[in-house]
Design a protein around this motif. Sequence first.
Motif, PDB file in Angstrom:
ATOM      1  N   ASN A   7      31.330   2.080   8.040  1.00 25.12           N
ATOM      2  CA  ASN A   7      32.697   2.140   7.548  1.00 25.12           C
ATOM      3  C   ASN A   7      33.028   0.824   6.882  1.00 25.12           C
ATOM      4  N   LYS A  50      37.746   2.186  16.819  1.00 26.59           N
ATOM      5  CA  LYS A  50      37.153   1.572  15.633  1.00 26.59           C
ATOM      6  C   LYS A  50      36.294   0.380  16.027  1.00 26.59           C
ATOM      7  N   ARG A  83      37.005   6.711   9.317  1.00 25.11           N
ATOM      8  CA  ARG A  83      38.415   6.285   9.384  1.00 25.11           C
ATOM      9  C   ARG A  83      39.020   6.445  10.771  1.00 25.11           C
ATOM     10  N   GLU A  84      38.251   6.953  11.744  1.00 23.51           N
ATOM     11  CA  GLU A  84      38.772   7.073  13.107  1.00 23.51           C
ATOM     12  C   GLU A  84      37.989   6.216  14.085  1.00 23.51           C
ATOM     13  N   GLY A  85      36.677   6.290  14.055  1.00 16.95           N
ATOM     14  CA  GLY A  85      35.880   5.438  14.920  1.00 16.95           C
ATOM     15  C   GLY A  85      34.874   6.196  15.757  1.00 16.95           C
TER      16      GLY A  85
END
Length: 284
Positions: A7, A50, A83-85
Amino acid sequence: MRQNPSNEESPSDAAVPLETGTRPENKTQGSQTLVRGLDLLDQVIDGPVKLAELSQRMGLTRSTTHRLANALIDRGFLTFLPREGYLLGPKLLQLGFLAQGQADIVQIARPRIEELAAQSEDTVHFGRLDDNLALYLDKIPGRRRVDISSRIGDRQPLTSTGLGKALLLDDDEAHWTRVFEAEHPPGTRRPDFAVWLERMRGYVASGHAYDLEENEDLIRCVAAPVRDASGRIAGAISVSSAAQYMDDARMATLSVEVRGTAERISRDLGWSPETQALQKRRRK
């Protein structure tokens, strides 16, 4: 297929095995890495985390945390949502299912209820729900000269036994009412429903239940639910004795011991307060 956990926060580190080499120093390093990997799993129990927060929780650099996470993703213990983890992976579901299948709940509970029976000197039961009845799966006789008529394999009413009430503690009041009406049909001698209902509300708040000579004359008991890894009630334990040994003060004291034993059995089955809290939040 391996997921790519990269990410915008994370370096593109390659996965590393949790244990490498055969020399003593490498074995030590591998053990430390394994422990860190297990600690990392603990950090994502409550949901996606994250990389930045995960590395802070672990007290490790992002690079090291990322490598550990990649290794766990490779083996299915973690998964990654863009985008969330990071969150727990499908391998844990498989292992949990297999562990549940291999677990004999009676054998797991036996050492705990034996210890409780020795400490209390009273009869201890272990049972579970079976077709709207309380099925007694195990019984450890007490040291006192008190005849408790129950037998392993007996099925007893839910609404009048302590063990049965403990099995009902997670249910809503509408279900309680249906069970009560089924066990006390019109025309039969029945307890005051309003009193019974108010006591049940109190039992939910306290986490234990009583039998106040409702199922057997001159016999009282204290009971508490046992939970499985999902947080659901999988069974219950109870301590029973003659009313002369079970005044209100002793029942209050015994309640702490019974709840403690039920919690230890629950932990043996994979339950934890953290998973219970998470389940409650999901229900809301």
